[in-house]
Design a protein around this motif. Structure first.
Motif, PDB file in Angstrom:
ATOM      1  N   GLY A  80       0.850  -1.187   0.000  1.00 49.09           N
ATOM      2  CA  GLY A  80       0.000   0.000   0.000  1.00 49.09           C
ATOM      3  C   GLY A  80       0.883   1.233   0.000  1.00 49.09           C
ATOM      4  O   GLY A  80       1.812   1.342  -0.793  1.00 49.09           O
ATOM      5  N   ILE A  81       0.641   2.157   0.939  1.00 48.45           N
ATOM      6  CA  ILE A  81       1.458   3.372   1.005  1.00 48.45           C
ATOM      7  C   ILE A  81       2.655   3.228   1.950  1.00 48.45           C
ATOM      8  O   ILE A  81       3.468   4.129   2.072  1.00 48.45           O
ATOM      9  CB  ILE A  81       0.608   4.591   1.431  1.00 48.45           C
ATOM     10  N   LYS A  82       2.750   2.075   2.612  1.00 47.15           N
ATOM     11  CA  LYS A  82       3.820   1.868   3.593  1.00 47.15           C
ATOM     12  C   LYS A  82       5.061   1.265   2.939  1.00 47.15           C
ATOM     13  O   LYS A  82       5.001   0.173   2.363  1.00 47.15           O
ATOM     14  CB  LYS A  82       3.328   0.945   4.712  1.00 47.15           C
ATOM     15  N   MET A  83       6.196   1.969   3.065  1.00 45.86           N
ATOM     16  CA  MET A  83       7.450   1.411   2.571  1.00 45.86           C
ATOM     17  C   MET A  83       7.887   0.312   3.524  1.00 45.86           C
ATOM     18  O   MET A  83       7.963   0.517   4.729  1.00 45.86           O
ATOM     19  CB  MET A  83       8.532   2.484   2.483  1.00 45.86           C
ATOM     20  N   ILE A  84       8.159  -0.880   2.979  1.00 50.52           N
ATOM     21  CA  ILE A  84       8.496  -2.030   3.818  1.00 50.52           C
ATOM     22  C   ILE A  84       9.949  -2.481   3.628  1.00 50.52           C
ATOM     23  O   ILE A  84      10.367  -3.466   4.231  1.00 50.52           O
ATOM     24  CB  ILE A  84       7.518  -3.198   3.594  1.00 50.52           C
ATOM     25  N   GLY A  85      10.689  -1.768   2.794  1.00 53.01           N
ATOM     26  CA  GLY A  85      12.090  -2.112   2.575  1.00 53.01           C
ATOM     27  C   GLY A  85      12.555  -1.707   1.197  1.00 53.01           C
ATOM     28  O   GLY A  85      11.909  -0.912   0.518  1.00 53.01           O
ATOM     29  N   TYR A  86      13.661  -2.282   0.793  1.00 58.41           N
ATOM     30  CA  TYR A  86      14.206  -1.973  -0.530  1.00 58.41           C
ATOM     31  C   TYR A  86      14.963  -3.194  -1.045  1.00 58.41           C
ATOM     32  O   TYR A  86      15.319  -4.104  -0.301  1.00 58.41           O
ATOM     33  CB  TYR A  86      15.105  -0.744  -0.486  1.00 58.41           C
ATOM     34  N   ALA A  87      15.184  -3.193  -2.347  1.00 55.02           N
ATOM     35  CA  ALA A  87      15.944  -4.250  -3.005  1.00 55.02           C
ATOM     36  C   ALA A  87      17.072  -3.604  -3.792  1.00 55.02           C
ATOM     37  O   ALA A  87      16.866  -2.583  -4.451  1.00 55.02           O
ATOM     38  CB  ALA A  87      15.051  -5.058  -3.938  1.00 55.02           C
ATOM     39  N   ILE A  88      18.250  -4.193  -3.721  1.00 52.89           N
ATOM     40  CA  ILE A  88      19.388  -3.718  -4.501  1.00 52.89           C
ATOM     41  C   ILE A  88      19.581  -4.696  -5.657  1.00 52.89           C
ATOM     42  O   ILE A  88      19.728  -5.907  -5.440  1.00 52.89           O
ATOM     43  CB  ILE A  88      20.659  -3.635  -3.645  1.00 52.89           C
ATOM     44  N   ILE A  89      19.574  -4.178  -6.868  1.00 53.91           N
ATOM     45  CA  ILE A  89      19.710  -5.008  -8.061  1.00 53.91           C
ATOM     46  C   ILE A  89      21.144  -5.531  -8.151  1.00 53.91           C
ATOM     47  O   ILE A  89      22.091  -4.756  -8.139  1.00 53.91           O
ATOM     48  CB  ILE A  89      19.343  -4.224  -9.338  1.00 53.91           C
ATOM     49  N   MET A  90      21.277  -6.848  -8.252  1.00 47.19           N
ATOM     50  CA  MET A  90      22.597  -7.487  -8.323  1.00 47.19           C
ATOM     51  C   MET A  90      22.909  -8.004  -9.728  1.00 47.19           C
ATOM     52  O   MET A  90      24.062  -8.029 -10.142  1.00 47.19           O
ATOM     53  CB  MET A  90      22.663  -8.636  -7.323  1.00 47.19           C
ATOM     54  N   GLN A  91      21.871  -8.445 -10.434  1.00 47.14           N
ATOM     55  CA  GLN A  91      22.057  -8.987 -11.775  1.00 47.14           C
ATOM     56  C   GLN A  91      20.748  -8.806 -12.535  1.00 47.14           C
ATOM     57  O   GLN A  91      19.669  -8.918 -11.953  1.00 47.14           O
ATOM     58  CB  GLN A  91      22.432 -10.469 -11.690  1.00 47.14           C
ATOM     59  N   ILE A  92      20.831  -8.533 -13.834  1.00 41.86           N
ATOM     60  CA  ILE A  92      19.640  -8.348 -14.668  1.00 41.86           C
ATOM     61  C   ILE A  92      19.596  -9.464 -15.702  1.00 41.86           C
ATOM     62  O   ILE A  92      20.527  -9.622 -16.493  1.00 41.86           O
ATOM     63  CB  ILE A  92      19.650  -6.963 -15.339  1.00 41.86           C
ATOM     64  N   PHE A  93      18.519 -10.249 -15.689  1.00 42.07           N
ATOM     65  CA  PHE A  93      18.346 -11.340 -16.639  1.00 42.07           C
ATOM     66  C   PHE A  93      17.552 -10.900 -17.869  1.00 42.07           C
ATOM     67  O   PHE A  93      17.747 -11.431 -18.946  1.00 42.07           O
ATOM     68  CB  PHE A  93      17.635 -12.529 -15.984  1.00 42.07           C
ATOM     69  N   ASN A  94      16.627  -9.964 -17.693  1.00 44.39           N
ATOM     70  CA  ASN A  94      15.789  -9.463 -18.787  1.00 44.39           C
ATOM     71  C   ASN A  94      16.473  -8.235 -19.383  1.00 44.39           C
ATOM     72  O   ASN A  94      16.438  -7.152 -18.795  1.00 44.39           O
ATOM     73  CB  ASN A  94      14.400  -9.118 -18.254  1.00 44.39           C
ATOM     74  N   PRO A  95      17.098  -8.355 -20.561  1.00 41.71           N
ATOM     75  CA  PRO A  95      17.852  -7.235 -21.125  1.00 41.71           C
ATOM     76  C   PRO A  95      16.999  -6.014 -21.448  1.00 41.71           C
ATOM     77  O   PRO A  95      17.530  -4.900 -21.515  1.00 41.71           O
ATOM     78  CB  PRO A  95      18.491  -7.825 -22.389  1.00 41.71           C
ATOM     79  N   ALA A  96      15.699  -6.181 -21.624  1.00 44.94           N
ATOM     80  CA  ALA A  96      14.830  -5.038 -21.909  1.00 44.94           C
ATOM     81  C   ALA A  96      14.771  -4.059 -20.735  1.00 44.94           C
ATOM     82  O   ALA A  96      14.530  -2.869 -20.913  1.00 44.94           O
ATOM     83  CB  ALA A  96      13.430  -5.511 -22.256  1.00 44.94           C
ATOM     84  N   LEU A  97      15.025  -4.553 -19.512  1.00 44.11           N
ATOM     85  CA  LEU A  97      14.972  -3.697 -18.328  1.00 44.11           C
ATOM     86  C   LEU A  97      16.282  -2.944 -18.075  1.00 44.11           C
ATOM     87  O   LEU A  97      16.290  -1.958 -17.350  1.00 44.11           O
ATOM     88  CB  LEU A  97      14.636  -4.536 -17.090  1.00 44.11           C
ATOM     89  N   GLU A  98      17.362  -3.391 -18.674  1.00 40.79           N
ATOM     90  CA  GLU A  98      18.683  -2.845 -18.361  1.00 40.79           C
ATOM     91  C   GLU A  98      18.920  -1.488 -19.025  1.00 40.79           C
ATOM     92  O   GLU A  98      18.769  -1.329 -20.233  1.00 40.79           O
ATOM     93  CB  GLU A  98      19.785  -3.807 -18.770  1.00 40.79           C
ATOM     94  N   LYS A  99      19.300  -0.539 -18.186  1.00 41.07           N
ATOM     95  CA  LYS A  99      19.691   0.783 -18.671  1.00 41.07           C
ATOM     96  C   LYS A  99      21.225   0.803 -18.717  1.00 41.07           C
ATOM     97  O   LYS A  99      21.882   0.517 -17.723  1.00 41.07           O
ATOM     98  CB  LYS A  99      19.203   1.872 -17.720  1.00 41.07           C
ATOM     99  N   ILE A 100      21.737   1.126 -19.856  1.00 41.66           N
ATOM    100  CA  ILE A 100      23.189   1.200 -20.009  1.00 41.66           C
ATOM    101  C   ILE A 100      23.631   2.572 -19.500  1.00 41.66           C
ATOM    102  O   ILE A 100      23.216   3.599 -20.018  1.00 41.66           O
ATOM    103  CB  ILE A 100      23.614   1.020 -21.490  1.00 41.66           C
ATOM    104  N   ILE A 101      24.475   2.551 -18.449  1.00 41.42           N
ATOM    105  CA  ILE A 101      24.928   3.832 -17.882  1.00 41.42           C
ATOM    106  C   ILE A 101      26.435   3.960 -17.986  1.00 41.42           C
ATOM    107  O   ILE A 101      27.148   3.039 -18.217  1.00 41.42           O
ATOM    108  CB  ILE A 101      24.499   4.010 -16.415  1.00 41.42           C
TER     109      ILE A 101
END
Length: 101
Positions: A80-101
């Motif tokens: 809902g509106i409550k932040m319950i934590g966070y996730a740090i991205i370690m590896q991307i399997f779906n190349p469509a999601l990857e932003k090249i920086i």
């Protein structure tokens, strides 16, 4: 193309939420500014540690938010509106999601 898992991540839960997680948990993720999407969690081991809980996320409709993730990106998780934590991205399997920086 459908991927079984979109990313590998390290999950960090706040407060008592970390005692109530389970395989298949589906919080909302702030995938990019102003955009929440559901992701299904798959954990390697639900044992919490100082480093967090390692696992994978399968996002709902990843084609709707391409090029928005990179390794090391921290994404907030909500119930809902409550932040319950966070996730740090370690590896991307779906190349469509990857932003090249």
């Amino acid at each position: 193309m459908q991927f079984e898992y979109d990313v590998e991540a390290m999950f960090h839960f706040t407060g008592d939420r970390k005692n109530n997680i389970y395989e298949g948990y589906r919080p909302a993720h702030m995938i990019q500014e102003g955009y929440l999407t559901t992701g299904v969690h798959h954990y390697y081991n639900i044992e919490d540690s100082a480093d967090g809980i390692k696992g994978m996320i399968t996002f709902i409709s990843p084609e709707d938010y391409p090029n928005c993730l990179w390794v090391g990106k921290e994404i907030e998780m909500y119930e809902g509106i409550k932040m319950i934590g966070y996730a740090i991205i370690m590896q991307i399997f779906n190349p469509a999601l990857e932003k090249i920086i």
